[in-house]
Design an enzyme around this catalytic site. Structure first.
Site, short mmCIF file in Angstrom:
data_model
loop_
_atom_site.label_atom_id
_atom_site.label_comp_id
_atom_site.label_asym_id
_atom_site.label_seq_id
_atom_site.Cartn_x
_atom_site.Cartn_y
_atom_site.Cartn_z
N ASN A 9 8.14 11.51 -8.80
CA ASN A 9 7.36 10.54 -7.84
C ASN A 9 6.78 11.86 -7.40
O ASN A 9 6.81 12.39 -6.58
CB ASN A 9 8.07 10.28 -6.39
CG ASN A 9 7.21 9.86 -5.84
OD1 ASN A 9 6.36 9.62 -6.15
ND2 ASN A 9 7.97 8.74 -4.96
N ARG A 93 6.12 7.48 -10.97
CA ARG A 93 5.56 6.46 -10.52
C ARG A 93 3.87 6.69 -9.84
O ARG A 93 3.52 7.67 -10.09
CB ARG A 93 6.15 6.81 -8.24
CG ARG A 93 5.76 5.79 -7.73
CD ARG A 93 5.33 6.07 -6.33
NE ARG A 93 4.84 5.44 -5.24
CZ ARG A 93 5.34 6.04 -4.28
NH1 ARG A 93 5.26 7.07 -3.59
NH2 ARG A 93 4.00 5.03 -3.05
N HIS A 181 3.04 0.39 -2.86
CA HIS A 181 4.33 0.12 -2.65
C HIS A 181 4.70 -1.03 -3.04
O HIS A 181 6.22 -1.40 -2.59
CB HIS A 181 4.63 0.06 -0.75
CG HIS A 181 4.46 1.45 0.26
ND1 HIS A 181 3.24 1.18 1.07
CD2 HIS A 181 3.96 2.93 -0.64
CE1 HIS A 181 3.40 2.37 1.56
NE2 HIS A 181 4.00 3.28 1.00
N ARG A 241 -2.89 8.46 8.27
CA ARG A 241 -4.14 7.37 8.34
C ARG A 241 -4.39 6.62 8.69
O ARG A 241 -3.30 6.39 9.31
CB ARG A 241 -3.93 6.95 6.21
CG ARG A 241 -4.27 7.55 4.68
CD ARG A 241 -3.16 7.09 3.42
NE ARG A 241 -2.48 7.23 3.92
CZ ARG A 241 -0.73 6.92 3.20
NH1 ARG A 241 -1.46 6.18 2.21
NH2 ARG A 241 0.46 7.32 2.24
N GLU A 379 12.58 3.52 -4.99
CA GLU A 379 11.78 2.93 -5.88
C GLU A 379 11.67 3.86 -6.82
O GLU A 379 11.63 3.12 -8.20
CB GLU A 379 10.25 3.45 -5.26
CG GLU A 379 9.69 2.24 -3.68
CD GLU A 379 9.06 4.12 -2.59
OE1 GLU A 379 9.61 5.02 -2.53
OE2 GLU A 379 8.10 3.60 -3.19
#
Ligand code: ADP
Length: 402
Positions: A9, A93, A181, A241, A379
């Site tokens: 990732n 990912r 996500h 963000r 994940e």
């Protein structure tokens, strides 16, 4: 360990990795988990085994300038640590799969070229994700690689949920909401039947609150709607963000402040959100510790925006039966969970203070009509599962119910 699968990732300043070995039982077994952090600065590599014991924690001998060099450092450590074993697949990912990639995909040069076109839609993550794939191709050219997309889980939305209401002639097939996500939500949906069976097939909002933050409305384990849209800028307030912003405010940056596209991109991806509001930090822990009024405002806005999104997604679902918190803030901050739930009390959500302070997973009171949960996401395990299935390393039935 004979064979192993590597999961990568790659982020803007870190390369996270997991080593999984072939499942003898029902799911992948974690061998080690670690990261190379502060790429481009004072880098450090650390890894722990499945019991949490450190296998390495040191500064690499040479400076790690980019993702490619981080993969070199990792390859050296893997060779040293698992020299006798064989890497049979690498799962990555990849943040954006665009309109085309609805499922995990074996990487080919053509796939890589298509994914490169999506860099402007995910400038914070996609370049590093692809750099990691390229670096692995150089080091381990014979090992198959699988790209697992954060967008895939959301690909069965009703068209209305993905619509961006701009003129048809400029929308084409690309300008639409994708959602992100997805690997996290897919993992949570996969464990609900075991961890929270009473809501697994009902209406659930999952709040992935980390440095990046979003929410997903699940019905019967499937994504119905999500707060991220065309890019990972939409929706909730995040570390750096802003989440949803009136598009007129962006026009103002261009027209009145005369900023360039690059400057606006930097503001939106790296300087806004918790960091922008507080002027102090993008890290929720720093803000919760601070008594500065701007830190308080940042936390207040984070909670306000999260509660507002729960209301919106509850409307999409026609009510909710369960609320799940996950990711860094969602898993670890009892205070943020409490505040979001207090703001959502009108939905008959009530936490149990003691359970909320514990590890969960269930943290709601007995009286709460909506059950509330804190469930760690994974994940990397989701990526290992996809990689194993796609490369034929496991039987499809192996983890169907986990
Ligand atoms: P990402 O994977 O998006 O980089 P994480 O899921 O690791 O992010 O979450 C990082 C965020 O989680 C940071 O803002 C950090 O402050 C926050 N976090 C981690 N632990 C805690 C905690 N105990 N209390 C509050 N926030 C926490």
């Amino acid at each position: 360990m004979d064979d192993y699968t590597l999961v990568l990732n790659a982020g803007s300043s870190s390369l996270k990795f997991c080593v999984f070995h072939r499942p003898e039982s029902e799911d992948w077994c974690l061998e080690s988990r670690g990261q190379i952090e502060s790429i481009g600065a004072e880098s450090r590599i650390f890894a722990r085994d499945a019991q949490g014991r450190y296998l390495i924690d040191e500064k690499p001998q040479t400076q790690v300038r980019d993702t490619r060099e981080a993969v070199e450092v990792l390859a050296e450590w893997l060779g040293f640590t698992y020299g006798g074993a064989r890497v049979v697949g690498v799962g990555h990912r990849v943040v954006h799969g665009g309109p085309r990639y609805a499922f995990p995909t074996v990487v080919t040069p053509q796939v890589l070229a298509e994914l490169r076109h999506l860099v402007p839609l995910a400038p914070l993550h996609q370049p590093q994700n692809l750099a990691a794939i390229e670096a692995v191709s150089e080091h381990l050219p014979e090992v198959p690689q699988v790209a697992c997309f954060d967008t895939s889980f959301h690909r069965n939305h009703a068209p209305i949920a993905d619509l961006i209401p701009l003129p048809r002639e400029i929308r084409g097939s690309e300008l639409r909401r994708y959602g992100f996500h997805g690997l996290s939500y897919e993992y949570i949906a996969s464990v609900l039947p075991r961890v929270a069976p009473e809501i697994a097939h009902k209406r659930v909002i999952v709040a992935h609150l980390g440095n990046g933050a979003s929410m997903c409305a699940l019905n019967d384990g499937k994504s119905i709607d999500t707060s991220f849209g065309f890019t990972a800028l939409d929706g909730l307030c995040m570390g750096t963000r802003p989440g949803s912003v009136d598009p007129g405010a962006i026009l103002y940056l261009f027209q009145t402040l005369e900023l360039s596209a690059k400057e606006v991109e930097t503001i939106l991806y790296r300087k806004s959100g918790l960091l922008g509001i507080s002027g102090i930090s993008n890290d929720m822990r720093d803000l919760l510790r601070s008594s500065h009024e701007d830190a308080r405002l940042a936390v207040d806005y984070f909670v306000f925006r999260a509660a507002k999104e729960i209301g919106a997604l509850a409307a999409v679902l026609g009510g909710i039966d369960g609320l799940v918190f996950t990711a860094g803030i969602g898993e670890h901050s009892a205070e943020i969970r409490r505040r979001i739930c207090e703001s959502s009390a009108w939905l008959n959500i009530e936490l149990d203070a003691e359970l909320n302070a514990s590890k969960g997973p269930r943290i709601s009171s007995k009286a709460s009509k909506v059950s509330v949960w804190a469930i760690p996401t994974n994940e990397e395990l989701m990526i290992a599962r996809h990689t194993g299935l796609l490369l034929g390393l496991v039987q499809p039935r192996a983890h169907a119910t986990t």
